[in-house]
Structure formats: C-alpha cells, structure tokens
Design a protein around this motif. Structure first.
Motif: not given
Length: 93
Positions: A68-93
């Motif tokens: 996550y980005y605790p202090q995202a750049s101006h361009a990425a402010k919409p995802i500040e403190n949002y969490v993303a995943f990888w390394k085998g974590i499955k993201v699904t509906e």
C-alpha cells in the motif's frame, strides 16, 4: 471482490480501485488479523513509496505479499492507504 490465500478470505470489498491491473482494497476492508507490517519498502516512479505487509494464515507466512502507499504521490492519491496483493493471493469476484 475478495482476496483469498491459504483458504481464507483476507480482504473483501465492493469498492476496490483498479490501477495497473491490480485491485486495491480499502484499508478498512482487509481482515487485519492476517496482516503484519513487514518493514519492506519499494518506490514506484509515479505512485511513490510502497509499504508492505506479510500475510499470515494459520502456520503459513507469505512475506511482502500485500502493499500500500501510505503517502501516495499526487497522481496516485485515489489509492492512498488502499491494499493490493500478489505472491499467490487470489483476487476474485
């Protein structure tokens, strides 16, 4: 959307944001009992400095598997403190 690892739903949200093909989950929608600050950081040229979580489910540890980005750049402010995943974590509906 759901993030699943080692048979457990570790995050679930109706309000993820998609950036570069990754679903970013609001911090309030992750199940914090599965997350441990890792101390690892990386830098994205346009989003800023990312912090990482280790994900632990049962006796299995997935190091630096969420970021996550605790202090995202101006361009990425919409995802500040949002969490993303990888390394085998499955993201699904």
């Amino acid at each position: 959307m759901k993030a699943i690892w080692n048979g457990k739903i570790i995050a679930e949200s109706d309000t993820t944001k998609i950036v570069e093909n990754n679903h970013y989950f609001p911090m309030n929608d992750i199940n914090k009992k599965y997350f441990q600050e890792s101390g690892h950081e990386t830098r994205c040229p346009w989003k800023g400095v990312a912090s990482y979580y280790n994900v632990k489910v049962g006796d299995k540890l997935n190091e630096n598997a969420a970021w996550y980005y605790p202090q995202a750049s101006h361009a990425a402010k919409p995802i500040e403190n949002y969490v993303a995943f990888w390394k085998g974590i499955k993201v699904t509906e």
